[in-house]
Design a protein around this motif. Sequence first.
Motif, PDB file in Angstrom:
ATOM      1  N   THR A  69      21.714 -65.438  20.676  1.00  0.00           N
ATOM      2  CA  THR A  69      22.820 -64.806  19.952  1.00  0.00           C
ATOM      3  C   THR A  69      24.162 -65.295  20.478  1.00  0.00           C
ATOM      4  O   THR A  69      25.062 -65.621  19.693  1.00  0.00           O
ATOM      5  CB  THR A  69      22.734 -63.272  20.079  1.00  0.00           C
ATOM      6  OG1 THR A  69      21.479 -62.845  19.547  1.00  0.00           O
ATOM      7  CG2 THR A  69      23.865 -62.589  19.331  1.00  0.00           C
ATOM      8  N   THR A  70      24.292 -65.394  21.783  1.00  0.00           N
ATOM      9  CA  THR A  70      25.543 -65.896  22.361  1.00  0.00           C
ATOM     10  C   THR A  70      25.786 -67.341  21.946  1.00  0.00           C
ATOM     11  O   THR A  70      26.902 -67.714  21.604  1.00  0.00           O
ATOM     12  CB  THR A  70      25.503 -65.770  23.897  1.00  0.00           C
ATOM     13  OG1 THR A  70      25.225 -64.420  24.234  1.00  0.00           O
ATOM     14  CG2 THR A  70      26.818 -66.189  24.515  1.00  0.00           C
ATOM     15  N   PHE A  71      24.733 -68.160  21.967  1.00  0.00           N
ATOM     16  CA  PHE A  71      24.851 -69.555  21.527  1.00  0.00           C
ATOM     17  C   PHE A  71      25.339 -69.627  20.085  1.00  0.00           C
ATOM     18  O   PHE A  71      26.252 -70.384  19.765  1.00  0.00           O
ATOM     19  CB  PHE A  71      23.499 -70.264  21.666  1.00  0.00           C
ATOM     20  CG  PHE A  71      23.476 -71.635  21.066  1.00  0.00           C
ATOM     21  CD1 PHE A  71      24.040 -72.712  21.737  1.00  0.00           C
ATOM     22  CD2 PHE A  71      22.889 -71.855  19.835  1.00  0.00           C
ATOM     23  CE1 PHE A  71      24.019 -73.987  21.187  1.00  0.00           C
ATOM     24  CE2 PHE A  71      22.862 -73.120  19.274  1.00  0.00           C
ATOM     25  CZ  PHE A  71      23.432 -74.192  19.955  1.00  0.00           C
ATOM     26  N   ARG A  72      24.734 -68.818  19.209  1.00  0.00           N
ATOM     27  CA  ARG A  72      25.134 -68.815  17.791  1.00  0.00           C
ATOM     28  C   ARG A  72      26.582 -68.382  17.620  1.00  0.00           C
ATOM     29  O   ARG A  72      27.301 -68.921  16.775  1.00  0.00           O
ATOM     30  CB  ARG A  72      24.217 -67.888  16.990  1.00  0.00           C
ATOM     31  CG  ARG A  72      22.853 -68.471  16.754  1.00  0.00           C
ATOM     32  CD  ARG A  72      21.967 -67.543  15.964  1.00  0.00           C
ATOM     33  NE  ARG A  72      22.625 -67.065  14.772  1.00  0.00           N
ATOM     34  CZ  ARG A  72      22.430 -65.861  14.243  1.00  0.00           C
ATOM     35  NH1 ARG A  72      21.589 -65.029  14.803  1.00  0.00           N
ATOM     36  NH2 ARG A  72      23.055 -65.505  13.146  1.00  0.00           N
ATOM     37  N   ILE A  73      27.013 -67.400  18.394  1.00  0.00           N
ATOM     38  CA  ILE A  73      28.383 -66.912  18.276  1.00  0.00           C
ATOM     39  C   ILE A  73      29.376 -67.997  18.699  1.00  0.00           C
ATOM     40  O   ILE A  73      30.360 -68.257  17.996  1.00  0.00           O
ATOM     41  CB  ILE A  73      28.574 -65.615  19.088  1.00  0.00           C
ATOM     42  CG1 ILE A  73      27.832 -64.465  18.407  1.00  0.00           C
ATOM     43  CG2 ILE A  73      30.054 -65.293  19.266  1.00  0.00           C
ATOM     44  CD1 ILE A  73      27.758 -63.198  19.228  1.00  0.00           C
ATOM     45  N   VAL A  74      29.124 -68.635  19.826  1.00  0.00           N
ATOM     46  CA  VAL A  74      30.027 -69.692  20.304  1.00  0.00           C
ATOM     47  C   VAL A  74      30.053 -70.849  19.307  1.00  0.00           C
ATOM     48  O   VAL A  74      31.122 -71.351  18.942  1.00  0.00           O
ATOM     49  CB  VAL A  74      29.610 -70.175  21.713  1.00  0.00           C
ATOM     50  CG1 VAL A  74      30.406 -71.390  22.136  1.00  0.00           C
ATOM     51  CG2 VAL A  74      29.768 -69.053  22.724  1.00  0.00           C
ATOM     52  N   MET A  75      28.891 -71.262  18.853  1.00  0.00           N
ATOM     53  CA  MET A  75      28.794 -72.365  17.894  1.00  0.00           C
ATOM     54  C   MET A  75      29.463 -72.001  16.568  1.00  0.00           C
ATOM     55  O   MET A  75      30.228 -72.783  16.004  1.00  0.00           O
ATOM     56  CB  MET A  75      27.315 -72.684  17.667  1.00  0.00           C
ATOM     57  CG  MET A  75      27.070 -73.811  16.741  1.00  0.00           C
ATOM     58  SD  MET A  75      27.088 -75.312  17.678  1.00  0.00           S
ATOM     59  CE  MET A  75      26.158 -76.324  16.591  1.00  0.00           C
ATOM     60  N   GLY A  76      29.201 -70.804  16.075  1.00  0.00           N
ATOM     61  CA  GLY A  76      29.772 -70.361  14.799  1.00  0.00           C
ATOM     62  C   GLY A  76      31.281 -70.242  14.833  1.00  0.00           C
ATOM     63  O   GLY A  76      31.965 -70.613  13.880  1.00  0.00           O
ATOM     64  N   ARG A  77      31.821 -69.730  15.920  1.00  0.00           N
ATOM     65  CA  ARG A  77      33.282 -69.609  16.034  1.00  0.00           C
ATOM     66  C   ARG A  77      33.947 -70.973  16.016  1.00  0.00           C
ATOM     67  O   ARG A  77      34.983 -71.160  15.388  1.00  0.00           O
ATOM     68  CB  ARG A  77      33.649 -68.846  17.298  1.00  0.00           C
ATOM     69  CG  ARG A  77      33.392 -67.377  17.191  1.00  0.00           C
ATOM     70  CD  ARG A  77      33.771 -66.647  18.450  1.00  0.00           C
ATOM     71  NE  ARG A  77      33.508 -65.220  18.308  1.00  0.00           N
ATOM     72  CZ  ARG A  77      33.432 -64.388  19.315  1.00  0.00           C
ATOM     73  NH1 ARG A  77      33.614 -64.814  20.560  1.00  0.00           N
ATOM     74  NH2 ARG A  77      33.185 -63.117  19.100  1.00  0.00           N
ATOM     75  N   GLY A  78      33.356 -71.939  16.712  1.00  0.00           N
ATOM     76  CA  GLY A  78      33.906 -73.296  16.688  1.00  0.00           C
ATOM     77  C   GLY A  78      33.894 -73.876  15.286  1.00  0.00           C
ATOM     78  O   GLY A  78      34.856 -74.517  14.848  1.00  0.00           O
ATOM     79  N   MET A  79      32.800 -73.641  14.563  1.00  0.00           N
ATOM     80  CA  MET A  79      32.703 -74.148  13.194  1.00  0.00           C
ATOM     81  C   MET A  79      33.709 -73.463  12.278  1.00  0.00           C
ATOM     82  O   MET A  79      34.341 -74.115  11.440  1.00  0.00           O
ATOM     83  CB  MET A  79      31.288 -73.968  12.673  1.00  0.00           C
ATOM     84  CG  MET A  79      30.291 -74.886  13.339  1.00  0.00           C
ATOM     85  SD  MET A  79      28.604 -74.620  12.789  1.00  0.00           S
ATOM     86  CE  MET A  79      28.739 -75.087  11.074  1.00  0.00           C
ATOM     87  N   LEU A  80      33.862 -72.143  12.413  1.00  0.00           N
ATOM     88  CA  LEU A  80      34.806 -71.414  11.566  1.00  0.00           C
ATOM     89  C   LEU A  80      36.237 -71.912  11.770  1.00  0.00           C
ATOM     90  O   LEU A  80      36.962 -72.171  10.804  1.00  0.00           O
ATOM     91  CB  LEU A  80      34.741 -69.916  11.859  1.00  0.00           C
ATOM     92  CG  LEU A  80      33.618 -69.141  11.194  1.00  0.00           C
ATOM     93  CD1 LEU A  80      33.537 -67.742  11.773  1.00  0.00           C
ATOM     94  CD2 LEU A  80      33.838 -69.086   9.698  1.00  0.00           C
TER      95      LEU A  80
END
Length: 121
Positions: free
Chosen positions: A49-60
């Motif tokens: 979940t933490t990985f997805r959040i960090v990755m998703g924020r960068g993409m957004l």
Amino acid sequence: MPEAKNLIEFIATAIDILGVLVIVLGTTLAIGTVIFWRVFGKPTGDRFTTFRIVMGRGMLIGLEVLLAADVIKTVALEPSFTNLGALGLLVLIRTFLSWTLTVELTGRWPWQERPEDATLT
């Protein structure tokens, strides 16, 4: 006038590069975090979940920056109806991507209340 056009093209290209760098840095940070956890361990929490959040924020953030560059290029450099239509379609696609990423990261649509906000009323 050609100097102004060259300056605007340079600025738009710089913003494009910045958007790509933000996505690359977000991805690198997410992967680096996973490697760090693998080597040193993460005591608590859900790693995925933490990985997805960090990755998703960068993409957004990267998508927003890339969209800004496209707006500058279309409106300032080539303001034709065809280009404005293409920009409109691009804005719709990127907005959809942003919304779906937000739902993936937060579990709710951007216009919905946060669960902790609902308890305050």
